[in-house]
Design a protein around this motif. Structure first.
Motif, PDB file in Angstrom:
ATOM      1  N   LYS A  60       0.437  -0.833  -0.023  1.00  0.00           N
ATOM      2  CA  LYS A  60      -0.282  -0.161  -0.124  1.00  0.00           C
ATOM      3  C   LYS A  60       0.928   1.504   0.027  1.00  0.00           C
ATOM      4  CE  LYS A  60      -3.523  -2.311   2.578  1.00  0.00           C
ATOM      5  NZ  LYS A  60      -5.119  -1.932   1.396  1.00  0.00           N
ATOM      6  N   ILE A  61       0.288   2.336  -0.257  1.00  0.00           N
ATOM      7  CA  ILE A  61       1.031   4.161  -0.490  1.00  0.00           C
ATOM      8  C   ILE A  61       0.124   4.746   0.399  1.00  0.00           C
ATOM      9  CG2 ILE A  61       0.938   6.188  -1.491  1.00  0.00           C
ATOM     10  CD1 ILE A  61       3.069   4.167  -2.709  1.00  0.00           C
ATOM     11  N   ASP A  75      -4.081   0.966  -2.015  1.00  0.00           N
ATOM     12  CA  ASP A  75      -3.213  -0.408  -2.656  1.00  0.00           C
ATOM     13  C   ASP A  75      -2.656   0.539  -3.629  1.00  0.00           C
ATOM     14  OD1 ASP A  75      -3.981  -2.028  -1.657  1.00  0.00           O
ATOM     15  OD2 ASP A  75      -6.362  -2.649  -1.948  1.00  0.00           O
ATOM     16  N   ILE A  76      -1.750  -0.161  -4.340  1.00  0.00           N
ATOM     17  CA  ILE A  76      -0.263  -0.467  -5.216  1.00  0.00           C
ATOM     18  C   ILE A  76      -0.906  -1.115  -6.609  1.00  0.00           C
ATOM     19  CG2 ILE A  76       1.941  -0.475  -6.104  1.00  0.00           C
ATOM     20  CD1 ILE A  76       2.946   0.177  -3.382  1.00  0.00           C
ATOM     21  N   ALA A  77      -1.468  -0.862  -7.512  1.00  0.00           N
ATOM     22  CA  ALA A  77      -1.503  -1.834  -9.174  1.00  0.00           C
ATOM     23  C   ALA A  77      -0.682  -2.773  -8.761  1.00  0.00           C
ATOM     24  CB  ALA A  77      -2.003  -0.572  -9.739  1.00  0.00           C
ATOM     25  N   ALA A  78      -0.978  -3.849  -9.053  1.00  0.00           N
ATOM     26  CA  ALA A  78      -0.188  -5.060 -10.214  1.00  0.00           C
ATOM     27  C   ALA A  78       0.945  -4.427 -10.893  1.00  0.00           C
ATOM     28  CB  ALA A  78      -1.006  -6.158 -10.872  1.00  0.00           C
ATOM     29  N   ASP A  79       1.291  -3.494 -10.805  1.00  0.00           N
ATOM     30  CA  ASP A  79       2.645  -2.524 -11.926  1.00  0.00           C
ATOM     31  C   ASP A  79       2.971  -1.601 -11.249  1.00  0.00           C
ATOM     32  OD1 ASP A  79       0.455  -0.388 -12.685  1.00  0.00           O
ATOM     33  OD2 ASP A  79       0.820  -0.351 -14.673  1.00  0.00           O
ATOM     34  N   GLY A  80       2.708  -1.315 -10.537  1.00  0.00           N
ATOM     35  CA  GLY A  80       3.795  -1.114  -8.818  1.00  0.00           C
ATOM     36  C   GLY A  80       2.710   0.522  -9.571  1.00  0.00           C
ATOM     37  N   THR A  81       1.941   0.790 -10.187  1.00  0.00           N
ATOM     38  CA  THR A  81       1.349   2.630 -10.184  1.00  0.00           C
ATOM     39  C   THR A  81       0.214   2.300  -9.358  1.00  0.00           C
ATOM     40  OG1 THR A  81      -0.019   1.672 -11.877  1.00  0.00           O
ATOM     41  CG2 THR A  81       1.944   2.527 -12.684  1.00  0.00           C
ATOM     42  N   LEU A  94       5.633  10.417   1.794  1.00  0.00           N
ATOM     43  CA  LEU A  94       5.585   8.901   0.315  1.00  0.00           C
ATOM     44  C   LEU A  94       5.821   7.575   1.106  1.00  0.00           C
ATOM     45  CD1 LEU A  94       4.927  10.914  -1.863  1.00  0.00           C
ATOM     46  CD2 LEU A  94       4.272   8.823  -2.872  1.00  0.00           C
ATOM     47  N   LYS A  95       5.526   6.610   1.946  1.00  0.00           N
ATOM     48  CA  LYS A  95       5.638   5.351   2.092  1.00  0.00           C
ATOM     49  C   LYS A  95       4.700   4.221   1.696  1.00  0.00           C
ATOM     50  CE  LYS A  95       5.662   3.189   6.591  1.00  0.00           C
ATOM     51  NZ  LYS A  95       5.169   2.779   8.367  1.00  0.00           N
ATOM     52  N   ALA A  96       5.643   3.005   1.575  1.00  0.00           N
ATOM     53  CA  ALA A  96       5.058   1.941   0.761  1.00  0.00           C
ATOM     54  C   ALA A  96       5.329   1.159   1.429  1.00  0.00           C
ATOM     55  CB  ALA A  96       5.833   1.844  -0.964  1.00  0.00           C
ATOM     56  N   PHE A  97       4.444   0.342   2.166  1.00  0.00           N
ATOM     57  CA  PHE A  97       4.713  -0.392   3.241  1.00  0.00           C
ATOM     58  C   PHE A  97       3.916  -1.952   2.529  1.00  0.00           C
ATOM     59  CE2 PHE A  97       1.034   1.872   4.171  1.00  0.00           C
ATOM     60  CZ  PHE A  97       0.254   1.053   5.039  1.00  0.00           C
TER      61      PHE A  97
END
Length: 223
Positions: A60-61, A75-81, A94-97
Motif C-alpha cells: 500500500k501507499i 493499494d498499489i496496482a499490480a504494475d506498481g503504479t 510517501l511510504k510504500a509498505f
C-alpha cells in the motif's frame, strides 16, 4: 397636452427602474450561488507514480503532509503504479509498505504530481536525514518538513545517481539521461523492457542501524 398625459412618463420610468433593480438583484444572487465559498474549494492534492524495486512493490501507499495529516492508505496496482489523494499541504513524504513482510520504501514530493517510491528514493532520504532511519523522519514529518529543504533532497538524489552512474550507463541509459535523472520523479515502468527498471533489479541497499545512526551500502548485481 393634458396633465394626465404629462404624468404618465414619470410613472413608467419608475416602473422601468424598479424592474432593472430587481433583475440586477437576481443576477447577484445567481453569481453568489455559482461561486463556491473558499471553504468548499479543493483541500486535497493528488500524487501519482510507481513503487518498485525492479519488480512492482506489493503493498500500500500512504502519504503525510507538512502538518502531519495522513492520506488513506491505498493499494498499489499490480504494475506498481499508484494514485493517492492527500490533505493539501506540501511538501509530502510517501511510504510504500507491506505489513506482512515488514518491507517499506519512502519518497518525497515538493508538490502534487509525480513521485516514485524506490530503494533509490529511500536512500536519498536516508542521506538527507543524517543517516537516521527514514521511518522516524516519516513519523516526525510535521516537525521536520520545514527543515528538510527541496534543495537538500535534490542534492541527495544527485549523489545517489552519481554513485550508480556507471551502472546506469551499463544498463543502457545515455549520459544525458543520467545527468538529468531525478530518482524522485523519473518516468519509468516496472517492466523488463525499461532500462531504469532493469537497473533497479540489480541494486540492493543494505542498512546496518545502531541507536543513533545507520550505515548503508550499495550492492549491485551481487557486488
Amino acid at each position: 397636452m393634458s396633465r394626465f398625459q404629462q404624468s404618465k412618463k414619470p410613472l413608467w420610468t419608475a416602473l422601468f427602474v424598479s424592474t432593472a433593480l430587481l433583475l440586477t438583484a437576481c443576477n447577484d444572487d445567481d453569481d453568489k450561488k455559482s461561486s463556491p465559498p473558499p471553504a468548499q474549494q479543493a483541500q486535497t492534492e493528488t500524487l501519482t507514480g510507481v513503487a518498485a524495486t525492479g519488480k512492482p512493490f506489493a503493498g500500500k501507499i500512504e502519504v503525510v503532509n507538512a502538518k502531519g495529516q495522513k492520506s488513506t492508505a491505498v493499494d498499489i496496482a499490480a504494475d506498481g503504479t499508484f494514485t493517492v489523494t492527500v490533505p493539501k499541504g506540501a511538501p509530502y513524504l510517501l511510504k510504500a509498505f507491506n505489513d506482512a513482510t515488514g518491507e517499506a520504501l519512502y519518497s518525497y514530493a515538493a508538490a502534487a504530481g509525480r513521485a516514485n517510491v524506490t530503494q533509490l528514493t529511500t536512500a536519498a532520504l536516508f542521506d538527507v536525514n543524517a543517516k537516521v532511519d527514514v521511518q522516524k523522519l516519516y513519523e516526525d514529518w510535521a516537525k521536520q518538513a520545514s527543515t528538510v529543504t527541496q534543495a537538500s533532497v535534490l542534492q541527495s538524489a544527485a549523489e545517489v545517481v552519481a554513485n550508480l552512474k556507471n551502472q546506469m550507463l551499463a544498463a543502457g541509459l545515455t549520459a544525458a539521461e543520467v545527468n538529468a535523472l531525478n530518482v524522485f520523479n523519473y518516468e519509468f515502468e516496472a517492466k523488463a523492457t525499461n532500462k531504469f527498471d532493469n537497473l533497479l533489479d540489480l541494486v540492493k541497499l543494505n542498512y546496518n542501524c545502531g541507536q543513533l545512526a545507520c550505515e548503508v551500502t550499495y550492492e549491485v548485481d551481487g557486488q
